[in-house]
Structure formats: structure tokens, C-alpha cells
Design an enzyme around this catalytic site. Structure first.
Site, PDB file in Angstrom:
ATOM      1  N   HIS A   1       0.860  -1.282  -0.070  1.00  0.00           N
ATOM      2  CA  HIS A   1       0.135   0.137   0.042  1.00  0.00           C
ATOM      3  C   HIS A   1       0.891   1.355  -0.088  1.00  0.00           C
ATOM      4  CE1 HIS A   1      -3.755   2.326   0.557  1.00  0.00           C
ATOM      5  NE2 HIS A   1      -3.071   2.997   1.701  1.00  0.00           N
TER       6      HIS A   1
ATOM      7  N   HIS B   1     -10.035   3.066  -0.474  1.00  0.00           N
ATOM      8  CA  HIS B   1     -10.132   2.620   0.914  1.00  0.00           C
ATOM      9  C   HIS B   1     -11.197   1.477   0.920  1.00  0.00           C
ATOM     10  CE1 HIS B   1      -9.734   4.376   5.174  1.00  0.00           C
ATOM     11  NE2 HIS B   1      -8.550   4.313   4.430  1.00  0.00           N
TER      12      HIS B   1
END
Lengths: 733, 232
Positions: free
Chosen positions: A46, A90
Site C-alpha cells: 500500500h 479505501h
């Protein structure tokens, strides 16, 4: 700590054995638990883009408008302003805890924009879920919408546009892609750097708690298994964020801030190491000075926490008190927690002892992986559709009504009305047609913004799908008169460690790159989200595009709705014999099959130029690009989108000898439907010819019915009032 | 005349009001911090929309305890002009400066859209530039706009209704009521008429480019009322 024990801890936190060995080599000793924690988050997929970085270099960085590239958000420069934007995912947090996941997604991307020194002025959400008949998907969908409304409305940044799609492929893994856009005088932009020995590192915002520990490494960088992940989700406090926006902008105005970075994914670890690395310096932090929400937090927990609404500042020595007072005035924390050193190292102290001491550059230089990739086998099976496989419908009215009220094509009004889309009083073209136009107070020009991606096209052909996403976004902007200026991308894929998923990713990036390069639109920022899969399989590959355009005279913005009777309807662009990948095929014939429409970049570019000219010269009364649902849906949307719906009479005869369902519902790219006053038709036709864009008069506005025929054959005759009700009530929300 | 806009931490719409008053109408306008008790000699105090202190509890519930509200209350009691927009209206009722209370919208959800309002009373400082019964278009954006008044006070408050939600032709009907408010109330004034509470956002409808200029006349009315009073 022993080597073997360290390796176990590293594995727990998602690091690989070879990565652990590299850490040993960098440090020349066994890492402390805090150091392992810091590497695990900085080198997570990420934060570190391990599998994607090599390919992201393909994306064009230059274009017609001068680009800006920052650490977290990029943008373009126009006039004396910088327009900064960024899209971020998200997905995993929202699948686990929809309301807070979506809320903190917004918070995070707003701080990315704020960290560049710009005032956030608009947000967009591109959302994908499993079908609502599925109980869990419905729960996730409603929770996410609630979360966006909860956080977005309170924080005072309007949520102006977005997308919403439902496909079975997103059942176990939703997509929440949030984009924020901000503006700033170009000379006011700031960087995420720590510089100047002796300058202070100041922590501002909310306190640090145990929420979100490992959010980026454990939650976002692994597939979903069976176990519970709730503790890794952060909790949002939009009032604190609103105050953080105001206080940060006020602090930046003092001129005493050297650098600034938001504490999002990887929290303090990421902000300290990246600020030190990009400033070419080191920082020394004392964790005992960090404002904590909970007692007994271990140093590694403090370094990994992803508590929300926090920023890290580098403040010129001597001005720290003035800056801290600004944040306290807004009810926020403000503490000096360390200072800039010329060591090049991130040094973390806790209770008088050094608990981490790492060269900043090494921490921000994660490994790059390019594992094998392989064309997936399913592609051959799903790309065999031919027209003979389905028979044309007998009743077109029934088909149209089913389509306009379907989950993916019906009006999004029930959703966007739950979001404050007018706060800030800049929204000139309100949501509803995909693109939204914002004015810039005191300027003649405005900003148009949209997001786009058809995941089904991308599943059927990642390369063509990605190209189409860019083409469609650009078409969308130009329809309202804006010139495409910059792109932010949010690339959502399955596990990069599986060759077929990784192949999809590389194909899509290449497609994206080709289209952006051809149109001269730089990719200024973005985000990659891998591991979007659960035990049932991966999501449809979804490279979501956020595109920003500039409209030179915002007063000339063109909207989609038919504003009066007796306007002539003109179809621009070429309709090809294509049905693959269409919503018609999916909804009516229950087939998710391709090939999807092929992208003709040259034709798209010509159409964009034509649409912009038509808006600038005020020739068209309305314009809408054709996309999902084809010509039929464009006609319906333009008919019913105004407060008072307006009928049309259309004859498809001039479009050639194709099947009626292809003409009505095919999704060939490079097309738009415009309406024009009779006396301006000649000018339109002349300009279309000059731009080499096919141009057919297909009907006119007027009456209370949507009438479509082909020569002597009547296909559809429905009341626009009924169509409006079906379209607006389709979501049933 | 001088406008003062109260800034609570979460007053999202304060800048919007400031833009309209200072840039569009070119009126003298200042901000008043929620921690201050000094109203800076303003002639009209605006409580803007937003989420005052986050409104996690109930809209406006905390704002009434802020220092500035003591000053606003005193100012209002002495006949000063006060406009509460959206959250500002909620704060005024919570503080007992205007009657009534707000319940969650009938549908339970936040609603942002343009609505039609009928001007019920043009004999106030805030509406004197409207025609009686005029239908105007102004956006709403709220989750708790369902105005409630208990039965003993209904007769009294009925006399002070200024704006009601209506249809495009001025029809007063529950289907044009976005939030379920009593009597389709969108705005009321105090008994003396110097305090306006309005749920829709007039500052969002004060420029042609935003689709409606009807809201501008609320502020223009105040300015005209003030100028006329000065002459008298």
C-alpha cells in the site's frame, strides 16, 4: 532480539524473509521491534508500491497543461492557480466496516490535498459493490453511503460527483475510490520535507490511539481471509478534520512552515521518514511527547497507528509556539515532538532510549517486484460473443423501461442528494450527468471534474477497458465544454502475486498510458490497490480515472438536459456494430461477454475538440456523451434530467442498416448527442465536417413522449413522465 | 451597516455567507469567533450553516453553551437583527432564542437539493423585498430540518411563519415538504420580528451562476430595512 525471533515478528507484520534479510544488511544488526514495525508499513504494498512502481513509470507526466507533481497529490497549473487532485482507495477498510471505512477514506484524501498547501474544494466517490439483492452487499453499500454523508457533509467539502456500480464480482470486496480536489495560489504550494538542522518537528491534530494499527500492511496489502479485521479500521472525526483544514491553512499563511505531510497510511513512520528523505536530512523524534489517546502504548504501536486527522509539520525554529497556538485555538493538539538533524537518519526515542535508528532513504526505498504474469484463460471464453447469439427484443418499450430502472443505469439522485454537493458555493453544474463544473471565485474560468471506469470492459479486455475509461472521462468533460487537463488514477486489482491478475494490471497500465499520451493528458497522481480478492476470487480489474478539465468561460457551460421544444437532435460520431460488454447484453440477455467496444483514439480526440468548440461558440443547447446504455439512455437522460421532462421524436433510419438493438443500446465510443437550434445547425455541420466527425440529424425535441422509430417502424413511444419516475426510482433508495 | 458572521469550529458555510455579503453585496462584514463575547459593533449577526461543534450529539446542542451565544442572546433581546441559517436556526432554537425544536428529517437522511418556498410574510426586515405569496427557489442541505413546536405554542408561532415549503406554483402540500416540518415551516421570525431562523440556505442562491438569485433578497432586505430605519 535474536535473528530468528525478529524474522517471526517481521512475518507476522507481512514482511518476506528476503526483505528481512535486506533490513539486516541495511542496519548491520538485528532490528528492534519498532524498526521491524516501521519497515513493515513503509515497505507494504500500500505504501511502497512494490509490484506497481516499475509500471507506473510508463504513465505520461507531461501534457498540454503544465503539470505539478507532489509527494501525495499532483495537479496542473492554470492562470495563477494550482489545481491539485488525487484519488485514493479505501476498499478493504470499507468492506470490513463500511461506515468508518468510507468516512476515513474521505478524511485521508482530503489531508493529501491539504498537505500540498491547497484548500480542498470538492470530493468525488467512485463506488462499486456486489448486487443489492445480496444482503451483505446491501449492508456495505448503505453503510458506505452513510459514511460518506457523515464525514463529507460535516467536514464542509462538498461531495460533487462520482460513480456507483453493482456487479457480482464485487460481492466480497467492494471498491471505495475517493478523490479530492483543491486549489491554491501556485506560489503557496508546500512540500512534504523536513529541512534545516534545528528546525522543529511539530505534531498537530487529533491524538494517537490504537486504531488502524497495520491498516496499510496487514489490511490493505493482503487478500481477505476468513478472520476478523475490524481492529485495523480507523475511526473518523470530521469536526477535527474541518478544524485541521482551517488551522493548517492559517499556519501555512504565516510562512514559517518548511514542510508538511499528512499522517495517513503508516502514520508517524511514513511522515517522519518521507519528510526526512525528501528533505535530504534526518529527524529525531521523542515518542514521549506524542499526544496519546490511550495509556500504555508501545513504541511500535505509536509508530504504526493510523489514527485520523493528524499532520506532521516542519517549523522554522523560533516560530513553533506561534504555530502551535493556531492549532490549539482550533481545539487541536499541537506539540513539538522532535527536530531536524543532519544525520540522514530517522531516530526514534522512547523513555530516554533509542528504539529505532534507520537511514531515512533506505526506509523510503522499498524493494521492487516484477513477478511473472500470464494472460488469463477466461479471456478466450468470454470474448466470443456474436450478434447471432441473441435475438432482438420484440418489445423495445419493455426493454427500455427495464434498463432505465436498472441498478447501474438509473438516476443516482437518491444517493447524491444525501451528500452536501453545494457547500462552498462553487458548484455551477450540479451532479446528475457525470461531470460537475465548479467556478473559481473571482475568475472567469472554471474546473470540470469527473470519474470513470467500466469494470466489465476491463474484465473483458483490461487494455481496451483502461483506454475507454480515459476516453470516456475526456468525452464527458468536453461535452460540457471543458478541456481535459490532468488525470489521477486509482488502480484496483487482485493479488499481484498471481500471474493472471498481474497480467491484467500491466495491460491496464499500458492501455491507460497509451490513451493519456495520445490525448496529451498527464497523470499527476494516483494510487494502486492490490489484493482485492476474497476466497471466491478477484474483483473485475478496475483502473478508475479521475479527470480534471478547464473550462475557459464557466458561464458557457453546456448541460445535458433538453431545455426547450423544437431543438434539433444530432448524433455525433460513428455507431459501430458492437454489443459486447454492454449493459443491454448484461441486463436483458444476462451475458457478461465481449469483446467490449474498441477505442478509436483519433475519433475520440476529434470529437473532444468538436465538443469544446461547440460549447465555446455557444452553438449547442445541450450535450451528453454516449456511454453505458448507448443512444437510448442518452436520450432518456437528456429528456428527464431537467425539472420538467421534455419529449423527443427520433428516427434511427439515417444511422444505417444495423439491428435496432445495436443502434439503441450499443456502446460504441466516440459519440455524443447534442441539441441545437435550427438556425445553428449549419454551423454545427460545418464544424463537424472540419473536425472529421460524422454527424447525423436524428430528430427533435417536443411533446410529452419519447418516440423512437426506424423508418416506418415504431419502436418506442413512452411518456417522459413515466420514464422520469422509473429512472429516478430505479435505485429504490 | 455591518454584518458579523459567527464562527463555530464547524461552521462550514461561514465563508459562503462572507463571500455573498462582502463580495456580492459589498457590505462590511466581519467574523466573530465562538470564544468571544464581543460582537464588534455589528448591526446584524449571522449564525451560518454547518456543524457547529460536529453535531455528533444533536444539531446545535453544544453551540448554545459557547461564550458568543451569551452575547448573541443579549443582542437579540435588545432588538438586534439576527439571522440563523440551517445549523444557525438549530442553534437559535437550542438556545431558546427562537421557539421550537428540530427532529431528524422524515426520511431519516440528509437532503441537499433546491426547494420552492412561499413567502408568507413580507413585513419583516428579512423579507421586505419579496412580494406576499411569492414563490422562490433556494437550496436546503440538512439532516435535522423537521421543525417541531408543541401544541400550546402552535397558535403563537403560526403568526410568525415567514417561509413555507411549497410546490412550483406555491401549493402547500406535504409532498412538497422535504423533511416533515410542522406546517411546512422553512423559516420563522421571533415575536418582535428581529430574529430570523431559516432552514434553506439563501447564501447558496445569491448569484445567477448558481442557478437562483432569490436568496440574495433576504440579505438585501436587511440592508434596505437598515437604511430606511437610519433615515427615520
Amino acid at each position: 532480539m535474536e535473528v530468528a525471533n525478529g524474522l517471526n515478528v517481521a512475518r507476522e507484520l507481512g514482511l518476506k524473509e528476503e526483505e528481512y534479510e535486506r533490513i539486516l544488511a541495511i542496519l548491520g544488526r538485528v532490528p528492534t521491534p519498532t524498526e521491524i514495525a516501521m519497515f513493515s508499513v513503509e515497505w507494504s504494498e500500500h505504501c511502497g508500491y512494490l509490484h506497481s512502481r516499475r509500471w507506473l513509470e510508463l504513465l505520461p507526466r507531461e501534457g498540454e497543461f503544465s503539470p505539478l507533481r507532489g509527494e501525495d497529490a499532483g495537479g496542473i497549473v492554470y492562470d495563477d492557480l494550482a489545481v491539485v487532485f488525487k484519488m485514493e482507495s479505501h476498499n478493504h477498510p470499507s468492506q470490513v466496516e463500511p461506515r468508518q471505512g468510507a468516512a476515513t477514506g474521505i478524511g485521508g484524501v482530503i489531508r493529501d490535498i491539504l498537505g500540498s498547501g491547497a484548500r480542498p474544494i470538492a470530493c468525488l466517490d467512485s463506488l462499486h459493490f456486489g448486487p443489492r439483492e445480496d444482503e451483505r452487499s446491501l449492508y456495505v453499500f448503505r453503510g458506505v453511503v452513510e459514511g460518506v454523508a457523515f464525514y463529507g457533509n460535516c467536514v464542509g467539502v462538498p461531495t460533487v460527483a462520482g460513480e456507483l456500480y453493482f456487479y457480482p464480482a464485487f460481492r466480497g470486496n467492494c471498491l471505495i475510490n475517493v478523490m479530492c480536489l483543491g486549489i491554491a495560489p501556485r506560489e503557496k504550494l508546500t512540500q512534504a520535507k523536513a529541512q534545516g538542522e534545528g528546525n522543529y518537528i511539530v505534531y498537530v491534530g487529533n491524538k494517537t490511539g490504537r486504531d488502524g494499527i497495520g491498516g496499510c500492511s496487514i489490511l490493505a496489502s493482503q487478500e481477505f481471509g476468513a478472520e476478523e479485521r475490524r481492529p485495523s479500521v480507523q475511526i473518523g472525526d470530521p469536526l477535527a478534520e474541518k478544524c485541521l483544514i482551517e488551522a493548517t491553512l492559517e499556519a501555512l499563511d504565516t510562512g514559517h512552515i518548511v514542510g508538511i505531510k499528512d499522517m495517513g497510511a503508516a502514520g508517524l513512520t511514513c511522515s517522519t521518514s518521507e519528510m526526512a528523505a525528501s528533505g535530504g536530512s534526518g529527524v529525531e523524534i521523542d515518542l514521549d511527547l506524542v499526544p496519546l489517546r490511550e495509556e500504555g502504548m508501545e513504541p511500535w504501536e505509536i509508530m504504526m497507528s493510523e489514527s485520523q486527522e493528524r499532520m506532521l509539520l516542519c517549523v522554522r525554529r523560533g516560530y513553533e509556539e506561534e504555530i502551535i497556538q493556531i492549532f490549539r485555538k482550533w481545539g487541536l493538539e499541537g506539540e513539538v515532538i522532535g527536530e531536524v538533524k543532519d544525520t540522514g537518519r530517522v531516530t526514534i526515542k522512547w523513555r530516554g532510549e533509542v528504539v529505532a535508528d534507520i537511514p531515512a532513504l533506505e526506509l523510503t526505498r522499498p524493494p521492487v517486484y516484477t513477478p511473472p504474469r500470464e494472460r488469463p484463460l477466461y479471456l478466450d471464453e468470454v470474448n466470443n460473443f456474436s450478434l447471432e447469439d441473441v435475438s432482438p427484443p420484440l418489445n423495445y418499450e419493455e426493454v427500455l423501461l427495464r434498463m432505465v430502472s436498472s441498478e447501474n443505469l438509473s438516476s443516482r439522485r437518491p444517493i447524491f442528494e444525501q451528500y452536501d454537493h453545494m457547500a462552498g458555493i462553487n458548484t455551477v453544474l450540479l451532479p446528475g450527468s457525470g461531470t460537475v463544473v465548479l467556478r473559481v471565485k473571482g475568475k472567469k474560468w472554471g474546473i470540470a471534474v469527473t470519474s470513470d471506469c467500466n469494470p466489465l470492459y476491463c474484465y473483458l479486455s483490461p487494455r481496451e477497458g483502461a483506454k475507454m475509461a480515459v476516453a470516456e472521462a475526456a468525452r464527458n468533460l468536453s461535452a460540457c465544454g471543458a478541456r481535459p487537463a490532468g488525470v489521477t488514477d486509482c488502480l484496483n486489482f487482485g493479488s499481484p502475486e498471481k500471474p493472471d491478475r498481474y497480467w491484467q494490471f500491466v495491460e491496464a497500465v499500458e492501455g491507460l498510458s497509451e490513451a493519456c499520451r495520445f490525448f496529451g493528458i498527464p497523470v499527476v497522481s494516483g494510487n494502486v490497490s492490490f489484493y482485492n480478492e476474497n476466497p471466491e476470487g478477484a474483483i473485475f480489474p478496475t483502473p478508475t480515472i479521475g479527470m480534471v478539465g478547464i473550462i475557459e468561460e464557466v458561464e458557457k457551460v453546456v448541460s445535458a438536459g433538453f431545455g426547450e421544444d423544437d431543438l434539433i437532435l444530432v448524433l455525433l460520431g460513428e455507431t459501430k456494430e458492437e454489443l459486447g460488454g454492454s449493459e443491454y447484453l448484461r441486463i436483458i440477455h444476462n451475458r457478461e461477454e465481449g469483446p467490449p467496444p474498441r477505442v478509436d483514439l483519433e475519433g475520440e480526440k476529434n470529437l473532444q475538440e468538436l465538443l469544446i468548440t461547440l460549447a465555446e461558440e455557444e452553438i449547442v443547447s445541450s450535450a451528453i456523451d454516449l456511454s453505458e446504455g448507448g443512444l437510448a439512455l442518452a436520450l432518456v437522460e437528456s429528456s428527464v434530467t431537467e425539472e420538467n421532462p421534455r419529449g423527443v421524436i427520433v428516427d434511427l433510419e439515417c444511422l444505417g442498416d444495423m439491428r435496432e438493438d445495436v443502434l439503441l443500446f450499443g456502446e460504441s465510443g466516440g459519440r455524443a448527442l447534442v441539441s441545437v437550434k435550427g438556425e445553428l445547425l449549419n454551423s454545427l455541420q460545418r464544424l463537424a465536417q472540419e473536425q472529421n466527425v460524422p454527424c447525423q440529424v436524428i430528430g427533435k425535441t417536443g411533446g410529452e413522449k419519447l418516440v423512437i422509430k426506424k423508418g416506418g417502424k415504431s419502436l418506442i413511444s413512452l411518456s417522459v413522465e413515466e420514464l422520469k419516475n422509473r429512472w429516478e426510482g430505479g435505485l429504490g433508495e | 451597516m455591518k454584518f458579523g458572521i459567527v464562527v463555530f469550529p464547524g461552521s462550514d458555510c461561514g465563508y459562503d455567507c462572507h463571500h455573498v455579503l462582502s463580495q456580492v453585496l459589498e457590505a462590511e462584514t466581519v467574523f466573530i469567533w465562538h470564544g468571544d463575547k464581543n460582537l464588534k459593533n455589528c448591526d446584524c449577526v449571522v449564525l451560518p450553516g454547518g456543524f457547529s461543534y460536529g453535531d455528533y450529539l444533536r444539531a446545535g446542542a453544544l453551540a448554545r453553551f459557547s461564550p458568543v451565544m451569551e452575547a448573541v442572546k443579549e443582542f437579540a433581546e435588545n432588538g438586534g437583527l439576527v439571522i440563523g441559517i440551517c445549523n444557525g436556526f438549530q442553534v437559535l432554537t437550542e438556545a431558546g432564542i427562537l421557539p421550537g425544536a428540530f427532529l431528524p428529517n422524515r426520511g431519516g437522511r440528509f437532503i441537499c437539493r433546491h426547494v420552492y418556498l412561499r413567502v408568507e410574510n413580507n413585513q419583516t426586515p428579512f423579507t421586505l423585498l419579496f412580494a406576499p405569496g411569492e414563490v422562490i427557489k433556494i437550496p436546503i442541505a440538512h439532516q435535522q430540518g423537521n421543525f417541531f413546536i408543541d401544541s400550546p405554542h402552535q397558535e403563537e408561532v403560526k403568526k410568525h411563519i415567514v417561509f413555507r415549503y411549497c410546490g412550483p406554483q406555491g401549493e402547500i402540500d406535504s409532498r412538497y415538504n422535504p423533511n416533515g416540518s410542522w406546517e411546512n415551516v422553512a423559516g420563522i421570525v421571533s415575536r418582535e420580528g428581529n430574529i430570523l431562523g431559516i432552514m434553506p440556505h439563501p447564501e447558496r442562491a445569491a448569484e445567477e451562476i448558481l442557478g437562483s438569485e432569490d436568496g440574495r433578497r433576504v440579505f438585501l432586505s436587511v440592508i434596505k430595512w437598515w437604511e430606511d430605519k437610519k433615515w427615520k
